[in-house]
Design a protein around this motif. Structure first.
Motif: not given
Length: 385
Positions: A193-199, A202-208, A221-227, A231-236
């Motif tokens: 799942a992490r690899r899919r998020i990183v890919d 990579g296609e659309h850029g940060w933030p997510l 909801i969290s605004k994620v600036e990088g990898l 973890d914290e965003a997924m837990e939230e």
């Protein structure tokens, strides 16, 4: 008041329709539902309708509550709850399960059940799971009681952002890039799942944006600036829903538009714009409800853009088979195209919320808006569309 005075026979219907305002609920949006209910109770025309306030506690008990709108507001940053309003710690309100009866009953331990009379229409103001997602609507369908707002299918679609986007795409509405992480995937193949998020990044850029797939009021909801923030965003997000939606940032302006059902069909309000909130990363729960950040009504759009977003809002309403009301949220991207983000089948409905404000600017004040929604529900109960 005695049960004889409260109960009406089929041969002697109510002089005025009785509206049960149902609020609270088991979701994380419990407090916002209470605030909304206070605004609705304050605005219902008591010369036209009888009102029965019913609160659902956070643990799911249906309680008879005080008809006290002044106690249902956010005060000193304190959020209200049904528990504070319930007339008894143990009393329970029971809806009918037989469509031949609309009589509501109140029970307390050791006491004879008391009839509260028939209910002609339910005005549900529950946000999130167990209220806005089709579950309550299904119960009301089984009970044969008309209700305000979207039906079972459109409520479920409006709550699940994945399937909402799939439906919009099938109807030709443009949506932004997104990725879904299902519970089983995260639990059994977290690395994949992490690899899919990183890919995806990579296609659309940060933030997510990482958000619960089935939630509202910007909770979880969290605004994620990088990898490192993932973890914290997924837990939230997983604290609100095990299915997670990952969205790419759509650069542009946030535009909202209200849709309301009239006798001749749905119509759109003037649109609003949500400007960037300097004290928040995005338009989150704190910005909306605690700090009362507000939008611009009407949105500063061209006449052509205004007409386009109103048309698209009605198309979204129809695509999801909605009824009653919807707030449709869009981005106006850097290419000048409207991208639909989501619809809310039970949007924020306090007098300062964007949906009522857009209709106020369109010529419909809050009490009239409440009345139009009740009338639309009563029309559906007679088969008139």
């Amino acid at each position: 008041m005695s049960s004889e005075n409260l109960t009406q026979s089929p041969e002697q219907p109510h002089h005025k329709p009785r509206v049960a305002v149902v609020f609270g609920g088991r979701s994380s949006e419990h407090a916002i539902s209470v605030v909304t209910a206070g605004a609705v109770l304050r605005s219902i025309d008591r010369s036209k309708y009888e009102v029965l306030p019913i609160g659902i506690t956070i643990d799911g008990r249906w309680a008879l509550t005080a008809d006290a709108p002044e106690q249902m507001a956010i005060a000193d940053r304190r959020l209200p709850s049904v528990e504070d309003l319930a007339e008894s710690e143990d009393g329970r309100v029971l809806l009918p399960v037989d469509p031949a009866s609309r009589e509501v009953v109140y029970t307390e331990p050791g006491a004879v059940p008391k009839a509260l009379g028939d209910v002609d229409v339910v005005f549900p103001v529950l946000h999130g799971p167990y209220g806005e997602d089709g579950t309550l609507q299904g119960l009301l369908e089984l009970s044969g009681i008309p209700y305000v707002g979207a039906g079972v299918l459109s409520s479920a679609v409006g709550q699940d952002k994945e399937y909402m986007k799939r439906i919009f795409t099938s109807f030709g509405l443009k949506v932004g890039p997104y990725l879904v992480i299902r519970p089983r995937e995260w639990e059994h193949d977290e690395a994949g799942a992490r690899r899919r998020i990183v890919d995806f990044a990579g296609e659309h850029g940060w933030p997510l944006f990482v958000k619960p797939a089935r939630g509202g009021s910007s909770m979880g909801i969290s605004k994620v600036e990088g990898l490192s923030d993932l973890d914290e965003a997924m837990e939230e997000a997983r604290g609100h829903d095990p299915k997670i939606l990952i969205e790419a940032l759509v650069r542009g302006r946030e535009i909202e538009c209200g849709v309301l059902e009239f006798e001749d069909g749905p119509r759109a309000s003037v649109p609003a714009e949500i400007p960037p909130v300097s004290s928040h990363d995005f338009y989150d729960f704190e910005a909306k409800y605690i700090d009362s950040a507000t939008g611009i009504v009407p949105a500063p759009l061209t006449a052509e853009q205004t007409a386009q977003v109103r048309r698209l809002a009605v198309e979204a309403f129809e695509a999801a088979s909605c009824e009653g009301l919807v707030r449709a949220d869009f981005f106006l991207d850097e290419e000048g195209e409207f991208v639909i983000n989501e619809i809310n089948t039970l949007p924020g409905f306090t007098p300062i919320s964007m949906y009522p404000r857009m209709w106020q600017e369109s010529g419909i004040e809050y009490p009239e808006l409440v009345d139009l929604l009740i009338q639309a529900a009563l029309r559906r109960s007679t088969g008139l569309r």
